[in-house]
Design an enzyme around this catalytic site. Structure first.
Site, mmCIF file in Angstrom:
data_model
loop_
_atom_site.group_PDB
_atom_site.id
_atom_site.type_symbol
_atom_site.label_atom_id
_atom_site.label_comp_id
_atom_site.label_asym_id
_atom_site.label_seq_id
_atom_site.Cartn_x
_atom_site.Cartn_y
_atom_site.Cartn_z
ATOM 1 N N CYS A 182 -1.708 8.823 3.138
ATOM 2 C CA CYS A 182 -1.668 8.293 1.772
ATOM 3 C C CYS A 182 -2.926 8.636 0.984
ATOM 4 O O CYS A 182 -2.891 8.726 -0.242
ATOM 5 C CB CYS A 182 -1.456 6.781 1.804
ATOM 6 S SG CYS A 182 -2.681 5.894 2.806
ATOM 7 N N GLU A 184 0.877 -1.172 0.000
ATOM 8 C CA GLU A 184 0.000 0.000 0.000
ATOM 9 C C GLU A 184 0.905 1.210 0.000
ATOM 10 O O GLU A 184 1.576 1.496 0.987
ATOM 11 C CB GLU A 184 -0.926 -0.040 1.218
ATOM 12 C CG GLU A 184 -2.102 0.907 1.091
ATOM 13 C CD GLU A 184 -1.879 2.198 1.842
ATOM 14 O OE1 GLU A 184 -1.496 3.194 1.162
ATOM 15 O OE2 GLU A 184 -2.064 2.231 3.058
#
Length: 481
Positions: free
Chosen positions: A284, A250
């Site tokens: 993120c 990720e």
């Protein structure tokens, strides 16, 4: 000051060569944590401890694994004040760490619920008398590598579902939030998971490449998960592939936030400000690109008024809701991107100002393709406005990025927004909600340079278990020889 030993086999220990490193406050420069700097031998020892603990942990009844994980969730919440104190490692605001603990406890509870949801299949066989099954079993030792920016959430996420699936874990902590990650390991151990079920390794920054490679190369490590930058994620992916270790990655993002011409602008402004500036944009999923059609002028005016009310600063100051960047170098890196955009014609609508690791939130308009901010992830409190004409142009701008993690679309016409959402190149898309949104039970992962694989309860089961084919032959079987 925090003293941070390794956690190997249930015991706190110094590095084998007694080396340490320091983590300093990004605000004051004072030493916050003195941390054990693991050697390669320590990395081996952590994996060996996890491997030794694996048979007993994997053999536990799922209800017992559930009970221990639930105890860990309760204990995590009980020790919330310790985690909040650790925010001094990263300069984050206390509300961010409080939210971290809340969501991380939920992740442990969701993982606990999944211990009885690991399912297989009975598959019809063409062989007479053969009873065939597909079963899922624990893999062994799982390596989790967690970042600093949401340290409690992402540290817990790296280990929660692997543990629920019957694996043991080695958590490699971030060099920038080592005490926080070590505290996660201690909470899990204190909850009674068992010696060696959770091990935590910290390393000096210069040793990270060697330690990570040693951990991934260890034959006992069967799965890898990593959350962090795309640059480092490519290295982790290459190392994992070289050693034939499946990995969940990720990675970075540059989330688009589409505002259609029928959007509720007040709702869109609140979601955009939260998504772009919370935790100084160091998430993120942070909103980096505001992609707006005919309502751009009105939207920018409203958002500018909102941004003007936000202030970054010492997180101990109640007026500083945004906290600090991770360090002064991050501010300098972001300012270079901003200066490039301004030199090429972008307009600074509101905000700005850099003082060490404190950067005030900023909104830029008239950003175009030749500017670095158009494509590069800022990972800071900077949002840019991209103007388009019509839905198709907004979609083109949204997809004109190497990243594909989170996205958002604001429109009063949900069917119209859903049609666009299905064509946005992202692992996640929210209609009339912010790009920053995570829930433990949801599949969380990106596409393109944002990585591959998904975290989240059911989504994680496939990765953190081994699918096997088993048969039982009932009665005689014919063989051709």
């Amino acid at each position: 000051m925090f003293h941070v030993p390794l956690l190997i086999g249930g015991k706190p220990c110094s590095a084998s060569d007694e080396r340490t490193f320091e983590r300093r406050s990004p605000l004051t420069g004072e030493v916050v944590s003195r941390v054990a700097a693991a050697s390669l031998e320590d990395a081996d020892a952590a994996v060996a401890a996890a491997q030794a603990a694996f048979p007993e942990w994997a053999a536990l009844a799922p209800s017992e694994r559930r009970a221990r994980l639930l105890r860990a969730a309760d204990l995590l919440e009980d020790r919330s004040s310790e985690f909040t104190a650790a925010a001094s490692e990263t300069g984050a605001a206390g509300n961010w760490y409080g939210f971290n603990v809340y969501l991380a406890a939920g992740m442990l509870r969701e993982a606990a619920a999944m211990t009885t949801q690991i399912q297989g299949d009975v598959i019809p066989s063409n062989v007479p008398g053969s009873f065939a099954m597909a079963v899922r079993q624990p893999c062994g030792v799982v390596l989790g590598i967690a970042p600093w920016n949401a340290p409690v959430i992402l540290g817990v996420r790296a280990v929660a579902m692997p543990l629920a699936c019957g694996n043991t874990v080695v958590l490699k902590s971030s060099e920038l939030s080592p005490f926080t990650h070590r505290l996660i390991g201690q909470v899990l151990h204190d909850a009674g998971l068992g010696d060696g079920v959770v091990n935590v390794i910290s390393n000096a920054p210069q040793d990270a490449p060697a330690v990570v490679e040693r951990l991934i190369a260890n034959p006992a490590v069967r799965r890898v998960n990593f959350t962090g930058s795309t640059h480092v994620g490519r290295i982790i992916g290459e190392l994992s592939a070289r050693h034939l270790k499946p990995a969940v990655l990720e990675l970075g993002g540059k989330a688009p936030f589409l505002v259609l011409d029928d959007a509720d602008l007040d709702a869109a402004v609140e979601a955009a400000a939260f998504g772009a500036y919370f935790n100084q944009g160091q998430i993120c999923m942070s909103t980096e690109r505001l992609i707006v059609t005919a309502v751009a002028d009105a939207f920018v005016e409203k958002l500018a008024r909102k941004v003007a009310t936000l202030r970054a600063g010492d997180p101990n100051d109640p007026q500083s809701v945004l906290g600090s960047l991770i360090d002064a170098n991050a501010g300098q890196r972001i300012q270079v991107l901003v200066d490039d955009a301004l030199a090429k014609g972008a307009r600074q609508v509101v905000g700005g100002g850099l003082d060490g690791s404190i950067m005030q939130p900023m909104l830029l308009d008239q950003v175009t393709e030749e500017m670095r901010l158009y494509r590069e992830e800022s990972f800071g409190p900077v949002a840019v406005v991209l103007r388009g004409d019509g839905d198709e142009e907004l979609l083109r701008l949204a997809n004109d990025s190497e990243f594909g993690l989170s996205a958002a679309i604001f429109s009063r016409d949900v069917s119209r927004a859903m049609e666009l959402a299905q064509r946005v190149d992202s692992g996640i898309c929210h209609i009339n909600g912010p790009t920053v949104h995570d829930e433990a039970q949801m599949p969380f992962g990106g596409v393109k340079s944002s990585g591959y694989g998904s975290f989240g309860s059911r989504a994680s089961i496939e990765h953190f278990t081994q699918l096997r084919w088993l048969t039982i032959q009932n009665g005689p079987r014919h063989y051709p020889i």
